[in-house]
Design an enzyme around this catalytic site. Structure first.
Site, PDB file in Angstrom:
ATOM      1  N   SER A 165       0.634  -1.400  -0.541  1.00 41.95           N
ATOM      2  CA  SER A 165      -0.047  -0.088  -0.055  1.00 41.95           C
ATOM      3  C   SER A 165       0.618   1.131   0.391  1.00 41.95           C
ATOM      4  O   SER A 165       1.841   1.541  -0.994  1.00 41.95           O
ATOM      5  CB  SER A 165      -0.919   0.100   1.052  1.00 41.95           C
ATOM      6  OG  SER A 165      -1.697   0.483   0.935  1.00 41.95           O
ATOM      7  N   ASP A 172     -18.432 -16.025 -11.180  1.00 41.82           N
ATOM      8  CA  ASP A 172     -17.376 -17.438 -10.249  1.00 41.82           C
ATOM      9  C   ASP A 172     -17.344 -18.464 -11.599  1.00 41.82           C
ATOM     10  O   ASP A 172     -16.388 -18.766 -11.138  1.00 41.82           O
ATOM     11  CB  ASP A 172     -18.324 -17.477  -9.035  1.00 41.82           C
ATOM     12  CG  ASP A 172     -17.870 -18.142  -8.483  1.00 41.82           C
ATOM     13  OD1 ASP A 172     -16.504 -18.611  -8.413  1.00 41.82           O
ATOM     14  OD2 ASP A 172     -18.317 -19.278  -7.144  1.00 41.82           O
ATOM     15  N   ASP A 206     -15.311 -20.971  -6.939  1.00 43.16           N
ATOM     16  CA  ASP A 206     -15.255 -21.393  -5.623  1.00 43.16           C
ATOM     17  C   ASP A 206     -15.179 -19.939  -4.803  1.00 43.16           C
ATOM     18  O   ASP A 206     -14.618 -19.496  -4.061  1.00 43.16           O
ATOM     19  CB  ASP A 206     -13.750 -21.563  -5.633  1.00 43.16           C
ATOM     20  CG  ASP A 206     -13.109 -20.735  -6.498  1.00 43.16           C
ATOM     21  OD1 ASP A 206     -13.766 -19.975  -7.571  1.00 43.16           O
ATOM     22  OD2 ASP A 206     -12.080 -20.690  -7.309  1.00 43.16           O
ATOM     23  N   ASP A 248      -9.148  -5.506  -5.273  1.00 37.54           N
ATOM     24  CA  ASP A 248      -8.359  -4.651  -4.538  1.00 37.54           C
ATOM     25  C   ASP A 248      -9.632  -2.597  -4.427  1.00 37.54           C
ATOM     26  O   ASP A 248      -9.929  -2.518  -5.899  1.00 37.54           O
ATOM     27  CB  ASP A 248      -7.241  -3.971  -4.470  1.00 37.54           C
ATOM     28  CG  ASP A 248      -6.511  -2.921  -3.340  1.00 37.54           C
ATOM     29  OD1 ASP A 248      -7.551  -2.190  -2.699  1.00 37.54           O
ATOM     30  OD2 ASP A 248      -5.303  -3.100  -3.222  1.00 37.54           O
ATOM     31  N   HIS A 291      -7.989  -5.768  -0.593  1.00 41.49           N
ATOM     32  CA  HIS A 291      -6.825  -4.651   0.498  1.00 41.49           C
ATOM     33  C   HIS A 291      -6.275  -5.550   2.060  1.00 41.49           C
ATOM     34  O   HIS A 291      -7.168  -4.625   2.805  1.00 41.49           O
ATOM     35  CB  HIS A 291      -7.117  -3.260   0.250  1.00 41.49           C
ATOM     36  CG  HIS A 291      -5.458  -2.347   0.123  1.00 41.49           C
ATOM     37  ND1 HIS A 291      -5.116  -2.139  -0.627  1.00 41.49           N
ATOM     38  CD2 HIS A 291      -5.455  -2.122   1.427  1.00 41.49           C
ATOM     39  CE1 HIS A 291      -4.018  -1.331  -0.514  1.00 41.49           C
ATOM     40  NE2 HIS A 291      -4.129  -1.440   1.083  1.00 41.49           N
TER      41      HIS A 291
END
Length: 547
Positions: free
Chosen positions: A178, A246, A253, A439, A477
């Site tokens: 970050s 998905d 999963d 993120d 994140h």
């Protein structure tokens, strides 16, 4: 100052380093010198110590001006030194000394100090990791936070390492995520001669850009009638994205791995989320005029408010998806910020999401008003306008007027968007970057775009010779449906010292719900695709695929 012929740490009386000073000339940037506040030998028998005997040093790098806080640092020197040093980056607005005692991000089983690394970190030159970031009012502290603390701490640690061991390290590494990831790219760009390898994860490269996006999102949610998107609807967006995307990688999963294929289904996802009522359409058409005349917000249909999104609410999500395009240039010809994977499996309801409150708090918090807006608000008030009372929702991001020059200057001081890594490449430096495709804080598409800019500048072969980028499906994140654990430090050291370039790595999931399953970490642009047979909890059942 003691002579440089101090014996190795195995024979060193650690306490002799206490209260020594290093002169300003020992540091490559201007300071008022360095003071070692304490030096204590921590025995292997100490409670909780798994690193063997080591010398723990705390110190401070003295600021030039009395109003500027010192840079506080910690340095750990193991008796069984492996000849390498590792500088560790911070997070958020820093303000807390990085001790260097624990494990690395993404590698919870491997503490570098216990492996024999000399480790060190600092607080970047102020106290307190707050979204208010009041140190932005102090110019020297801003420069320290942006880049100077990295060089100053590196140089101070290097002198002390030489005093302790009688020589410098064979290899110097940097690792962070970050803000620490931005710091990793910063040292490659600004101080390429100082480092042999860098781990820069989820890097906040375009620091000013992401703060401006935060203001844009705040405007969409809190200055546009009907623009607020409650957590129930954000969860609805996530669930619809998962339902459609998905299985696109062959595995049901809970992870969206094939993001490009999911992006092709985006219109279908949005269509399933959009409210059909005339009132919803009207909200989308009137929101701008309502904002200008001060009319109250237009709410979604009561009977559907937890099931569908109005046009105005979708516009808020589109603002996040599309990022920011500026009519002016920030440093290094940056003209905006790349958007997020909003409709590709990114969950926006967590502690770093878009917030739970329908109205703006006087002092926004992550929980109430979302991470991006809260951070953007503090940055605008303390760094840009330097006016704590400034209302960030009145700021025109596209036409900042008299604040434009300050934005440009800040983007150079704190940003890490310079693509000129020629010196670092020429010296044989390496970098590994890992980031989540989901993120919600640092756009994965901004990181990818920087890598693509490097390819455009140096060519694919050159970039492959020094860089590895791993984009992790399902990882956000610091959280997500897949949280990777992988020993990046060993991978970096093998690359730097033995020329063994990392290819596909294996990550273990440490997310509480799915702890222990494994997946291949694929080099970008590849992603894990299920082979159709074998245990879906094992990496061996997946291949790295581009389609």
């Amino acid at each position: 100052m003691p002579a440089a012929s101090v014996p190795p740490a195995s024979k060193l009386h650690c306490s002799t380093l206490t209260n020594i000073t290093l002169p300003p000339k020992a540091i490559g940037l201007p300071t008022n010198g360095v003071h070692v506040d304490s030096a204590t030998l921590i025995p292997a028998s100490a409670a909780g110590n798994e690193a063997g005997d080591y010398c723990r040093i705390t110190g401070s790098i003295k600021a030039l001006k009395s109003a500027t806080p010192d840079i506080r640092f910690d340095l750990n020197l193991p008796r069984n030194w492996n000849g390498r040093a590792l500088q560790l980056g911070g997070g958020g607005y820093n303000g807390v000394v990085v001790s260097g005692l624990g494990t690395m991000p993404f590698s919870p089983e491997h503490a570098p100090l216990a492996q024999g690394y000399a480790t060190f970190g600092d607080d970047s030159g102020h106290v307190g990791n707050s979204s208010l970031a009041v140190f932005g009012l102090i110019d020297e502290a801003v420069i320290n936070f942006g880049y100077a603390h990295l060089k100053k701490t590196h140089d101070a640690a290097l002198v002390l390492i030489r005093l302790a061991y009688g020589r410098g390290p064979d290899k110097m590494y940097f690792a962070g995520g970050s803000t620490g990831g931005r710091e990793g790219y910063t040292v490659m760009q600004r101080y390429p001669d100082d480092y042999d390898g860098v781990i820069a994860d989820s890097p906040a490269l375009n620091f000013t850009g992401v703060r401006l996006v935060g203001i844009k999102i705040g405007e969409a949610e809190y200055a546009t009638p009907g623009g607020y998107v409650p957590p129930t609807l954000l969860e609805r967006v996530y669930e619809r994205s998962m339902a459609i995307c998905d299985r696109l990688d062959g595995a049901a999963d809970g992870i969206v791995s094939d993001v490009p294929a999911c992006r092709k289904r985006e219109a279908e996802i949005i269509d399933a989320l959009r409210c059909r009522s005339a009132a919803s359409a009207g909200a989308g058409k009137t929101s701008r005029s309502a904002r200008s005349n001060g009319s109250p917000a237009i709410a979604p249909q009561t009977e559907q408010e937890d099931k569908c999104l109005t046009n105005t609410q979708l516009a808020t999500l589109f603002a996040l998806r599309d990022g920011l395009t500026l009519p002016y240039h920030l440093a290094w010809d940056v003209t905006g910020y790349h958007g997020y994977n909003v409709f590709q499996g990114t969950r926006l309801t967590g502690g770093l999401g878009l917030g739970r409150d329908a109205s703006r708090e006087q002092s926004p918090t992550f929980a109430a008003n979302g991470y991006l807006f809260t951070q953007g608000d503090g940055y605008l008030r303390y760094f840009v306008t330097q006016d704590a009372a400034y209302d960030s929702l009145t700021f025109d991001v596209l036409h900042p007027g008299r604040y434009q020059s300050q934005l440009v200057e800040l983007s150079e001081t704190i940003g890490a968007m310079n693509t000129d890594l020629s010196r670092y490449i020429a010296r044989g430096g390496k970098v590994i970057t890992l980031q989540g495709l989901a993120d919600e804080v640092i756009s994965p598409n901004q990181t990818i775009a920087y890598r693509d800019a490097l390819v455009a500048r140096f060519g694919q072969a050159s970039v492959d010779s020094f860089m590895r980028l791993y984009m992790v499906p399902g990882y956000q994140h610091g959280s997500g449906v897949f949280v990777p654990s992988v020993d990046l430090l060993t991978a970096l050291d093998d690359w730097v010292t033995h020329g063994v370039a990392p290819e596909t790595l294996t990550a273990t999931d440490i997310s509480a719900a799915t702890n222990g399953r494994t997946r291949p970490l694929c080099r970008y642009p590849l992603f894990p695709r299920y082979t159709g047979k074998g245990d879906m909890n094992r990496a061996s059942s997946f291949i790295c695929s581009s389609t």
